[in-house]
Design a protein around this motif. Sequence first.
Motif, PDB file in Angstrom:
ATOM      1  N   ARG A 126       0.572  -1.239  -0.109  1.00  0.00           N
ATOM      2  CA  ARG A 126       0.598   0.339   0.153  1.00  0.00           C
ATOM      3  C   ARG A 126       1.137   1.544  -0.137  1.00  0.00           C
ATOM      4  O   ARG A 126       0.332   2.577  -0.374  1.00  0.00           O
ATOM      5  CB  ARG A 126      -0.566   0.215   1.411  1.00  0.00           C
ATOM      6  CG  ARG A 126      -1.916   1.193   1.250  1.00  0.00           C
ATOM      7  CD  ARG A 126      -3.102   0.835   2.603  1.00  0.00           C
ATOM      8  NE  ARG A 126      -3.463   0.289   2.231  1.00  0.00           N
ATOM      9  CZ  ARG A 126      -4.735  -0.053   2.795  1.00  0.00           C
ATOM     10  NH1 ARG A 126      -5.291   0.487   3.790  1.00  0.00           N
ATOM     11  NH2 ARG A 126      -5.244  -0.798   2.062  1.00  0.00           N
ATOM     12  N   TYR A 127       2.020   1.300   1.288  1.00  0.00           N
ATOM     13  CA  TYR A 127       2.917   2.205   0.737  1.00  0.00           C
ATOM     14  C   TYR A 127       3.608   2.603  -0.582  1.00  0.00           C
ATOM     15  O   TYR A 127       3.581   3.663  -1.154  1.00  0.00           O
ATOM     16  CB  TYR A 127       4.262   2.307   1.695  1.00  0.00           C
ATOM     17  CG  TYR A 127       4.723   3.652   2.186  1.00  0.00           C
ATOM     18  CD1 TYR A 127       4.862   4.175   2.312  1.00  0.00           C
ATOM     19  CD2 TYR A 127       6.544   3.350   1.368  1.00  0.00           C
ATOM     20  CE1 TYR A 127       6.074   5.304   2.396  1.00  0.00           C
ATOM     21  CE2 TYR A 127       7.581   4.269   1.144  1.00  0.00           C
ATOM     22  CZ  TYR A 127       7.031   5.663   1.713  1.00  0.00           C
ATOM     23  OH  TYR A 127       7.969   6.319   1.539  1.00  0.00           O
ATOM     24  N   LEU A 128       3.668   1.524  -1.073  1.00  0.00           N
ATOM     25  CA  LEU A 128       4.607   1.730  -2.781  1.00  0.00           C
ATOM     26  C   LEU A 128       3.436   2.099  -3.412  1.00  0.00           C
ATOM     27  O   LEU A 128       3.857   3.073  -4.080  1.00  0.00           O
ATOM     28  CB  LEU A 128       4.597   0.040  -2.847  1.00  0.00           C
ATOM     29  CG  LEU A 128       6.002  -0.412  -2.332  1.00  0.00           C
ATOM     30  CD1 LEU A 128       6.732  -1.867  -2.589  1.00  0.00           C
ATOM     31  CD2 LEU A 128       7.875   0.285  -2.541  1.00  0.00           C
ATOM     32  N   ALA A 129       2.562   1.459  -3.398  1.00  0.00           N
ATOM     33  CA  ALA A 129       1.362   2.284  -4.553  1.00  0.00           C
ATOM     34  C   ALA A 129       1.207   4.046  -3.536  1.00  0.00           C
ATOM     35  O   ALA A 129       1.065   4.458  -5.104  1.00  0.00           O
ATOM     36  CB  ALA A 129      -0.192   1.669  -4.238  1.00  0.00           C
ATOM     37  N   ASN A 130       1.151   4.469  -3.243  1.00  0.00           N
ATOM     38  CA  ASN A 130       0.347   5.213  -2.675  1.00  0.00           C
ATOM     39  C   ASN A 130       2.167   6.650  -2.963  1.00  0.00           C
ATOM     40  O   ASN A 130       1.680   7.114  -3.692  1.00  0.00           O
ATOM     41  CB  ASN A 130       0.517   5.673  -1.187  1.00  0.00           C
ATOM     42  CG  ASN A 130      -0.154   5.270  -0.842  1.00  0.00           C
ATOM     43  OD1 ASN A 130      -1.605   5.454  -1.112  1.00  0.00           O
ATOM     44  ND2 ASN A 130      -0.612   4.885   1.055  1.00  0.00           N
ATOM     45  N   VAL A 131       3.126   5.931  -3.004  1.00  0.00           N
ATOM     46  CA  VAL A 131       4.286   6.703  -3.516  1.00  0.00           C
ATOM     47  C   VAL A 131       4.752   6.640  -5.178  1.00  0.00           C
ATOM     48  O   VAL A 131       5.383   7.738  -6.011  1.00  0.00           O
ATOM     49  CB  VAL A 131       5.934   5.987  -2.742  1.00  0.00           C
ATOM     50  CG1 VAL A 131       6.460   6.433  -4.038  1.00  0.00           C
ATOM     51  CG2 VAL A 131       5.766   6.688  -1.765  1.00  0.00           C
ATOM     52  N   SER A 132       4.027   6.075  -5.772  1.00  0.00           N
ATOM     53  CA  SER A 132       3.751   5.662  -7.209  1.00  0.00           C
ATOM     54  C   SER A 132       2.379   6.310  -7.932  1.00  0.00           C
ATOM     55  O   SER A 132       3.383   6.921  -9.156  1.00  0.00           O
ATOM     56  CB  SER A 132       3.384   4.435  -7.662  1.00  0.00           C
ATOM     57  OG  SER A 132       4.654   2.672  -7.193  1.00  0.00           O
ATOM     58  N   LEU A 133       1.569   6.835  -6.667  1.00  0.00           N
ATOM     59  CA  LEU A 133       0.267   7.952  -7.217  1.00  0.00           C
ATOM     60  C   LEU A 133       1.170   9.207  -7.725  1.00  0.00           C
ATOM     61  O   LEU A 133       1.288   9.808  -7.768  1.00  0.00           O
ATOM     62  CB  LEU A 133      -0.734   7.733  -6.287  1.00  0.00           C
ATOM     63  CG  LEU A 133      -1.053   6.507  -6.274  1.00  0.00           C
ATOM     64  CD1 LEU A 133      -2.470   6.153  -5.669  1.00  0.00           C
ATOM     65  CD2 LEU A 133      -1.422   5.926  -7.738  1.00  0.00           C
ATOM     66  N   LYS A 134       1.893   9.442  -6.327  1.00  0.00           N
ATOM     67  CA  LYS A 134       2.718  10.613  -6.282  1.00  0.00           C
ATOM     68  C   LYS A 134       3.864  10.922  -7.434  1.00  0.00           C
ATOM     69  O   LYS A 134       3.819  11.822  -7.851  1.00  0.00           O
ATOM     70  CB  LYS A 134       3.356  10.779  -4.427  1.00  0.00           C
ATOM     71  CG  LYS A 134       2.653  10.631  -3.549  1.00  0.00           C
ATOM     72  CD  LYS A 134       3.618  11.148  -3.029  1.00  0.00           C
ATOM     73  CE  LYS A 134       2.784  10.887  -1.076  1.00  0.00           C
ATOM     74  NZ  LYS A 134       3.772  11.962  -0.227  1.00  0.00           N
ATOM     75  N   ILE A 135       4.260   9.764  -7.441  1.00  0.00           N
ATOM     76  CA  ILE A 135       5.419   9.414  -9.050  1.00  0.00           C
ATOM     77  C   ILE A 135       5.079  10.101 -10.325  1.00  0.00           C
ATOM     78  O   ILE A 135       5.310  10.943 -10.908  1.00  0.00           O
ATOM     79  CB  ILE A 135       6.617   8.560  -8.544  1.00  0.00           C
ATOM     80  CG1 ILE A 135       7.538   9.014  -8.149  1.00  0.00           C
ATOM     81  CG2 ILE A 135       7.051   8.377 -10.520  1.00  0.00           C
ATOM     82  CD1 ILE A 135       7.661   7.390  -7.818  1.00  0.00           C
ATOM     83  N   ASN A 136       3.154   9.594 -10.278  1.00  0.00           N
ATOM     84  CA  ASN A 136       3.084   9.454 -11.621  1.00  0.00           C
ATOM     85  C   ASN A 136       2.514  11.294 -12.082  1.00  0.00           C
ATOM     86  O   ASN A 136       2.617  11.600 -12.972  1.00  0.00           O
ATOM     87  CB  ASN A 136       1.595   8.978 -11.586  1.00  0.00           C
ATOM     88  CG  ASN A 136       0.671   9.261 -12.960  1.00  0.00           C
ATOM     89  OD1 ASN A 136       1.777   9.154 -14.009  1.00  0.00           O
ATOM     90  ND2 ASN A 136      -0.206   9.537 -12.646  1.00  0.00           N
ATOM     91  N   VAL A 137       1.734  11.662 -10.415  1.00  0.00           N
ATOM     92  CA  VAL A 137       1.664  13.016 -11.356  1.00  0.00           C
ATOM     93  C   VAL A 137       2.977  14.373 -10.259  1.00  0.00           C
ATOM     94  O   VAL A 137       2.773  15.077 -11.850  1.00  0.00           O
ATOM     95  CB  VAL A 137       1.245  13.547  -9.438  1.00  0.00           C
ATOM     96  CG1 VAL A 137       0.609  15.028  -9.250  1.00  0.00           C
ATOM     97  CG2 VAL A 137      -1.011  12.251  -9.625  1.00  0.00           C
ATOM     98  N   LYS A 138       3.522  13.978  -9.857  1.00  0.00           N
ATOM     99  CA  LYS A 138       5.095  14.309 -10.407  1.00  0.00           C
ATOM    100  C   LYS A 138       5.800  14.853 -11.676  1.00  0.00           C
ATOM    101  O   LYS A 138       5.696  16.127 -12.360  1.00  0.00           O
ATOM    102  CB  LYS A 138       5.889  14.066  -8.944  1.00  0.00           C
ATOM    103  CG  LYS A 138       5.677  14.925  -7.923  1.00  0.00           C
ATOM    104  CD  LYS A 138       6.681  14.172  -6.579  1.00  0.00           C
ATOM    105  CE  LYS A 138       6.975  14.486  -5.776  1.00  0.00           C
ATOM    106  NZ  LYS A 138       7.768  13.822  -4.557  1.00  0.00           N
ATOM    107  N   MET A 139       5.484  13.443 -12.605  1.00  0.00           N
ATOM    108  CA  MET A 139       6.371  13.113 -13.607  1.00  0.00           C
ATOM    109  C   MET A 139       5.499  13.730 -15.199  1.00  0.00           C
ATOM    110  O   MET A 139       4.922  13.324 -16.106  1.00  0.00           O
ATOM    111  CB  MET A 139       6.607  11.899 -13.693  1.00  0.00           C
ATOM    112  CG  MET A 139       8.013  11.166 -13.456  1.00  0.00           C
ATOM    113  SD  MET A 139       9.031  12.793 -13.173  1.00  0.00           S
ATOM    114  CE  MET A 139       9.807  12.108 -14.648  1.00  0.00           C
ATOM    115  N   GLY A 140       3.785  14.103 -14.368  1.00  0.00           N
ATOM    116  CA  GLY A 140       2.769  14.866 -15.646  1.00  0.00           C
ATOM    117  C   GLY A 140       1.846  13.769 -15.604  1.00  0.00           C
ATOM    118  O   GLY A 140       1.245  14.181 -16.735  1.00  0.00           O
TER     119      GLY A 140
END
Length: 359
Positions: free
Chosen positions: A250-264
């Motif tokens: 769940r933590y990895l998924a949350n961080v992945s969502l942050k990365i996706n938004v940061k990268m456009g």
Amino acid sequence: MYGFTIKQQHLPCLLVGNQKKPNYLPMEACKIVEGQRYKKRLNEKQITSLLKVTCQRPGDKEMDIRRTVHQNGYDQDPYAKEFGINISDKLTSIEARVLPAPWLKYHDTGKESECLPRVGQWDMKNKKVVNGCTVNHWASINFSRSVQESTASGFCQELAQTCRLLGMEFNSEPAIPMYSARPEQAVQALKHVYNAALKKLKGKELELLLVILPDSNGALYGDIKRICETELGLMSQCCLAKHVFKICKRYLANVSLKINVKMGGRNTVLLDAVSRRIPLVSDIPTIIFGADVTHPETREDTSPSIAAVVASQDWPEVTKYAGLVCAQAYRQELIQDLYKTWHVTGGMIRYFSYTESHP
């Protein structure tokens, strides 16, 4: 003047007042009255303790309020009686309504392309982001002495795999091997990783930096963000060491969502927006703005206030936002030069119409 003899002359004095009108008093001549508000910046441990106290469930908060009112005996307070103030021991009741949760739209290739949040919660199980970002060139740096290099590298690989499972194009291999450094060497380490990656990539840009921080990192987080975003022009994602040791999906998924938004990328959109069912917003092309001003601490009169404005870019979904920050006068609430027409320089928001534009 006061007939007071200072015994501890080696101790420094206390600064009373402010920087413009300083007033120095010996420590042993001062007493701190209990219950005063502390106006200076809190350290990390104090902030954590404060958040633990304030993050309570509604039932626990209600019990605390009732206990405080009962124990302090506000009804018998002499000052309240003098002014004719009556304090009830019952909480105030107000009429309210709970708005229905909106349906969320995810990518059609996932097992679940639509989702209805339950009690404000939902997860990414069997779902893929609407628009996945592309990360071809990334690197990682470890500032935690307690995390071994192999453990840090394994965590980054797990994070990259989670990004791919959620629908992003994320290169499985970093541009350069994991780099470890001490927190006090943050500036040199970040620039070293950035330059080493550029040299390895032969002119191609480094797109993302994964950073592992000690659990107690003080000013390190702020330094990393400042250097990456203002000096290097590099997106960064920080993770605490405690999450590296205990990998949670769940933590990895949350961080992945942050990365996706940061990268456009875009994680999800409102189903009503895609279906053009949002009143007013779906009728005509619309931009949604958000604005706020953050002020420094009261005593930090040399620091500026920071204004921020965001605006949606993807009508009709109105999910993807661009942001802009700007420094302005100390503790000024009104955003300075917020609005300018196209032919005037400056301004966080610029306006021009088709009649004013040139071919």
